[in-house]
Scaffold this active site. Structure first.
Site, PDB file in Angstrom:
ATOM      1  N   ASN A 113       3.346  70.884  24.303  1.00 37.83           N
ATOM      2  CA  ASN A 113       4.514  70.024  24.134  1.00 37.83           C
ATOM      3  C   ASN A 113       5.013  69.974  22.699  1.00 37.83           C
ATOM      4  OD1 ASN A 113       6.340  67.719  25.087  1.00 37.83           O
ATOM      5  ND2 ASN A 113       5.233  66.744  23.405  1.00 37.83           N
ATOM      6  N   ASP A 205      11.343  63.438  26.888  1.00 36.68           N
ATOM      7  CA  ASP A 205      11.045  64.735  26.298  1.00 36.68           C
ATOM      8  C   ASP A 205      10.244  64.559  25.003  1.00 36.68           C
ATOM      9  OD1 ASP A 205      10.976  67.348  25.457  1.00 36.68           O
ATOM     10  OD2 ASP A 205      13.130  67.638  25.399  1.00 36.68           O
ATOM     11  N   ASP A 211       8.855  68.507  18.489  1.00 38.85           N
ATOM     12  CA  ASP A 211       8.925  68.678  19.940  1.00 38.85           C
ATOM     13  C   ASP A 211       9.521  70.038  20.285  1.00 38.85           C
ATOM     14  OD1 ASP A 211       8.698  67.202  22.604  1.00 38.85           O
ATOM     15  OD2 ASP A 211      10.744  67.986  22.667  1.00 38.85           O
ATOM     16  N   ASP A 213      11.230  73.241  22.012  1.00 34.89           N
ATOM     17  CA  ASP A 213      12.422  73.431  22.830  1.00 34.89           C
ATOM     18  C   ASP A 213      12.206  74.624  23.755  1.00 34.89           C
ATOM     19  OD1 ASP A 213      14.893  73.788  23.946  1.00 34.89           O
ATOM     20  OD2 ASP A 213      15.985  73.980  22.049  1.00 34.89           O
ATOM     21  N   ASP A 242      -1.668  69.508  28.960  1.00 33.32           N
ATOM     22  CA  ASP A 242      -1.511  68.190  28.362  1.00 33.32           C
ATOM     23  C   ASP A 242      -0.061  67.731  28.438  1.00 33.32           C
ATOM     24  OD1 ASP A 242      -2.565  65.982  26.665  1.00 33.32           O
ATOM     25  OD2 ASP A 242      -1.155  66.794  25.193  1.00 33.32           O
ATOM     26  N   HIS A 246       6.303  65.327  29.523  1.00 32.98           N
ATOM     27  CA  HIS A 246       7.104  65.316  28.304  1.00 32.98           C
ATOM     28  C   HIS A 246       7.735  66.661  27.972  1.00 32.98           C
ATOM     29  CE1 HIS A 246       5.754  61.264  27.381  1.00 32.98           C
ATOM     30  NE2 HIS A 246       4.515  61.655  27.638  1.00 32.98           N
ATOM     31  N   GLU A 272      -1.926  66.602  33.067  1.00 35.18           N
ATOM     32  CA  GLU A 272      -2.018  65.198  32.669  1.00 35.18           C
ATOM     33  C   GLU A 272      -0.632  64.572  32.840  1.00 35.18           C
ATOM     34  OE1 GLU A 272      -1.921  62.076  29.155  1.00 35.18           O
ATOM     35  OE2 GLU A 272      -1.418  64.166  28.812  1.00 35.18           O
TER      36      GLU A 272
END
Length: 489
Positions: A113, A205, A211, A213, A242, A246, A272
């Site tokens: 993520n 997100d 984060d 893309d 994981d 998100h 998860e």
């Protein structure tokens, strides 16, 4: 009936273990610790180890969720050491080799993520968003200096030449120009939060750090190439993903398809998706075409609530959980009162439904500033072994008392011994249960040793099984094969 009609071989019961806890010492010795433990773990019924994130993190003491470089498994001198918190790449290979030799599979913990610990800052245009509604911008566009450039100087181009820049990310949380923390959505042509994520806080997100893309083709190509390379390096049996709510569900679907094509189908894939919502979880499983499993978060929350309530009804423990509606995969990761942990583990280990996961800290204890000893009075390995040896065959449930439930497993032709489990969330209890006429005259005792009496199975195959208050007992024929293996871990 206890016997199968065609004498086909009964599939064995499998158990996985989350093979770390948050406060494992950052001594770079954990791969070696696990390597030394695998023979005993296999002997007690553990078949697969979910190991911690093995890629290089931003911090030597971090657990790997602050991921810096997917392609560094403890090989390059980056972020202060060659080793990860857990050990070197060579240590990892030795663990995997020894685990394979005793028949234990390895599940990789994939952190896809975010990235952390950038090598340089880069300027980019952003808007700040409302933390409680990330779809709503609360500033005009402006320029920040974000930690968003990943050059991997120690690794160079070995394994992958891909470098990461601001345009490979959708958001970040720190402006180095003024030291301000906020949630910054990065701007660019067609750039926005993913549409294929959980709708918490408007759009979930963004979780932490930089984060990633997954609409950027370079990112998609790099991560898919890494997944194939990982299998060539480490012969894993599955992946735990994981923080899947998100990042892009669409990308994860394409990654699973890529793995099927490049390394073959049949992987165990679990995510998860920490959500106390059965509808949200079953929808996700359907969207992933049932190739994907989830940890049963609603069941864990149910365990927690029952263990804290004044007058709970344990008969309803499975209501509204994955174990009741989808193929479940369970882990204990919420606050459960110590008295209830043996009951909770019995519920996930000794019943017919599900693929249970036990927690390293419950087996070996938890370190850190607030240490805990092994749970279940040190009897968790015995519960795992009881699953491996005796939890087979038809299941008869006795959920007729709000404070006391029980069930029996009648056994099969090749696992003939069966078991009877009874538990109470109040005072001492007893329950008549059927274990099969083929067991008449047998003397059954509690494999945990908490009940000192014995039960003689009557001519009709019934026995009166007891348990102490706020406790559980697991009754098995005292002459059953394997009884001498208990209490050895």
């Amino acid at each position: 009936m206890a016997q199968t009609s065609n004498n086909s071989i009964t599939p064995p019961n499998y158990t996985m273990m989350e093979a770390f806890e948050w406060y494992v010492p950052p001594d770079q010795q954990h791969w070696q610790r696990l390597r030394g433990a695998v023979p005993a773990l296999k002997a007690t019924g553990i078949d697969n180890l979910w190991i911690p994130p093995g890629c290089k993190g931003a911090n030597q003491q971090g657990n790997g969720y602050d991921i810096y470089d997917l392609w560094d498994l403890g090989e390059f001198d980056q972020k202060g050491s060659v080793s990860t918190k857990w050990g070197t790449k060579d240590d990892l290979f030795k663990l995997v080799h020894d685990a394979k030799d005793v028949g234990i599979g390895i599940y990789w913990d994939a952190v896809l993520n975010q990235k952390a610990g950038a090598d340089r800052t880069e300027q980019c245009q952003v808007v700040e968003v409302d933390p409680k509604d990330r779809t709503r911008a609360i500033t005009e566009a402006y320029t920040i200096d974000g930690w968003l450039a990943f050059d991997f100087p120690a690794r160079g181009d070995k394994y992958s030449s891909q470098k990461y820049h601001w345009y490979h990310f959708t958001g970040t949380d720190y402006n180095n120009a003024n030291g301000r923390n906020a949630i910054y959505r990065i701007l660019g042509d067609g750039k926005n939060w993913s549409d294929f994520v959980d709708k918490g806080n408007g759009n979930y997100d963004y979780l932490m750090f930089a984060d990633i893309d997954y609409t950027h083709p370079e990112v998609v190509a790099d991560v898919k190439a890494w997944a194939t390379w990982l299998y060539s390096q480490v012969p894993i049996q599955g992946i735990r993903f994981d923080a899947i709510k998100h990042y892009s569900e669409e990308f994860l679907q394409s990654l699973v398809e890529h793995l099927d094509k490049t390394v073959g189908p049949g992987w165990f894939l679990v995510g998860e998706f920490w959500e106390d919502s059965l509808d949200a979880m079953t929808t996700y499983i359907r969207n992933m075409r049932h190739k994907f499993s989830l940890f049963d978060a609603p069941l864990v929350y149910k365990f927690s609530r029952i263990s804290h309530a004044e007058n709970p009804d344990i008969r309803k423990v499975f209501d509204g959980t994955l174990v009741q509606s989808e193929p479940p995969y369970q882990a204990l990761e919420a606050v459960v009162q110590p008295f209830f942990k043996p009951l909770a583990y019995a519920l996930i280990l000794l019943r017919a439904e599900g693929y249970p996961c036990v927690f390293y800290g419950d087996v070996y204890g938890i370190k850190g500033d607030h240490p805990f000893p092994p749970c279940c009075g040190g009897k968790l390995p015995d519960l795992c072994l009881a699953r491996k040896l005796y939890a087979y065959g038809v299941q008869w449930d006795y959920f007729d008392d709000p404070q006391c439930i029980g069930w029996s497993r009648l056994g099969t032709w090749d696992h003939p011994f069966g078991l009877a489990c009874v538990m109470s969330i109040a005072g001492p209890k007893e329950k008549w249960m059927y274990v099969g006429q083929e067991h008449k005259g047998e003397v059954w005792t509690d494999i945990l040793g908490w009940e000192q009496s014995h039960v003689v199975i009557n001519q009709d195959g019934w026995g009166l099984f007891t348990c102490s208050g706020k406790s559980v007992a697991v009754w098995v024929n005292q002459q059953a094969e394997g009884r001498d293996r208990f209490g050895k871990l």
